[in-house]
Scaffold this motif. Sequence first.
Motif, PDB file in Angstrom:
ATOM      1  N   GLY A 154      31.648  -1.341 -17.509  1.00 60.70           N
ATOM      2  CA  GLY A 154      30.803  -0.160 -17.504  1.00 60.70           C
ATOM      3  C   GLY A 154      29.729  -0.268 -18.558  1.00 60.70           C
ATOM      4  O   GLY A 154      29.721  -1.179 -19.384  1.00 60.70           O
ATOM      5  N   GLU A 185      20.900   8.328 -12.623  1.00 59.78           N
ATOM      6  CA  GLU A 185      22.170   7.687 -12.942  1.00 59.78           C
ATOM      7  C   GLU A 185      22.628   6.785 -11.800  1.00 59.78           C
ATOM      8  O   GLU A 185      23.086   5.660 -12.023  1.00 59.78           O
ATOM      9  N   GLU A 186      22.483   7.278 -10.557  1.00 56.55           N
ATOM     10  CA  GLU A 186      22.895   6.492  -9.396  1.00 56.55           C
ATOM     11  C   GLU A 186      22.021   5.250  -9.230  1.00 56.55           C
ATOM     12  O   GLU A 186      22.514   4.166  -8.897  1.00 56.55           O
ATOM     13  N   ALA A 189      23.075   2.692 -11.837  1.00 60.92           N
ATOM     14  CA  ALA A 189      24.373   2.116 -11.480  1.00 60.92           C
ATOM     15  C   ALA A 189      24.220   1.100 -10.350  1.00 60.92           C
ATOM     16  O   ALA A 189      24.851   0.031 -10.370  1.00 60.92           O
ATOM     17  N   MET A 194      27.490  -1.515 -11.529  1.00 62.72           N
ATOM     18  CA  MET A 194      28.651  -1.074 -12.314  1.00 62.72           C
ATOM     19  C   MET A 194      28.466   0.398 -12.668  1.00 62.72           C
ATOM     20  O   MET A 194      27.353   0.925 -12.596  1.00 62.72           O
ATOM     21  N   PRO A 195      29.530   1.089 -13.060  1.00 67.03           N
ATOM     22  CA  PRO A 195      29.390   2.484 -13.479  1.00 67.03           C
ATOM     23  C   PRO A 195      28.482   2.603 -14.702  1.00 67.03           C
ATOM     24  O   PRO A 195      28.531   1.769 -15.608  1.00 67.03           O
ATOM     25  N   THR A 197      26.821   5.483 -17.580  1.00 69.26           N
ATOM     26  CA  THR A 197      26.807   6.822 -18.167  1.00 69.26           C
ATOM     27  C   THR A 197      25.549   6.984 -18.998  1.00 69.26           C
ATOM     28  O   THR A 197      25.263   6.143 -19.866  1.00 69.26           O
ATOM     29  N   THR A 389      36.308   2.584 -21.569  1.00 67.20           N
ATOM     30  CA  THR A 389      36.895   1.386 -20.976  1.00 67.20           C
ATOM     31  C   THR A 389      38.336   1.196 -21.416  1.00 67.20           C
ATOM     32  O   THR A 389      39.197   0.799 -20.618  1.00 67.20           O
TER      33      THR A 389
END
Length: 397
Positions: A154, A185-186, A189, A194-195, A197, A389
């Motif tokens: 992440g 954010e999308e 990603a 990967m995710p 934030t 994580t």
Amino acid sequence: MAGGQSVRRLPGTPRVLRAMNDRAALDLLVSQGPLTRTRIGELTGLSKPTASQLLARLEAAGLVRTTGNVTGRPGPNAQLYEINPTAAHVAALAVDQQGITAAVADITGQVLGEERVGTDAVAEDAPNRTAQLVAQAADGALAKAGLKRGQLHGAVIGTPGALDPRTGRLRYAPHLPDWHSRALEEELAEALGMPVTLENDVNLAAVAEQHDGAAQDVDDFVLVWADEGVGAALVLGGRLLRGATGGAGEIGYMPLPGAPLSRGGERSTARADAGGGFQRLVGAPSVIELAREYGAPDVRTVAGALGHDAVRAEIARRLATGLAAVVAVVDPQLIVLSGEVAQAGGEELRALVEEEFTGLALPRPVLRLSRTEGNPILLGALRTALAATRDAVFPTG
């Protein structure tokens, strides 16, 4: 069971207790470094057989590995255990007007690679420019670390402004026009695979102070960031206060005597000329402007401007005025001064601000300068990414 009822697993079952013990041991290894089985047992209160089973379990899961022996004491050499650094990797990124800095670290927090990408690395009219810049920075750090994207669990990205949870848009960041997509954010990603934030940069600086800096011993504090922009992070009861729209702590917009009001409402998030309030009094450009007004036209840096006694005294007075408003509302135990203005002013500026509080009918919090080394925003992003994580990788029951 009769009636079709299922059995609900309750806290305290062997599986849950094992997971709790495993996590306790892993947290100890993260915070204290390599430990022997005996020492882990002492610190967790587990018997030697239970500690041995725990370590065997964690080693089989790839979370722990042996790393030599303790020597120089009577009896057989005791084997040391440590967190397996390859168990997971994270990326941390810090965004500013000039570019993006990325760092890649293993699960122990050891930074393996770092990369800086300027905003000129991608053409202004390029499609998905923001995502491309982020990907370039992350890929550069990964290459220096000898890793690939698929090895990351992440990423946390620190950026000026705040992501509004209602709209998904970045607010309070008019100087980052490319960052105002409704699906930011999308998109990031997807670009990184990967995710991701997104977190306010000043909030991340506060996280760094909590873990590695001036606020390690305090649960209620305010970090005031005075730089190109001005903002604050509010930590109450050890937790960040974000607000309904993610904008808690945007004190740069706070109206104060002597500064123009910041207007524009929602439109101000996309206007490059937005500004006013506290930021127009103590932001880095205003410090330099004040020095010129005081007869120093050749001053080009904040440090140079604050080298003048009269400028330093006036900025201290302005800072104290804004801080008094924050103290009256939040009543923190501690205020941490961070950012370029605080760094350039140093202890002399801090002492002047503290002196300005003398005699005020307000609580007087402790006033400290930031004690983090390097980029506090990047460090806070790294700490945040590691915490998330570890929760995902370490057993939690």
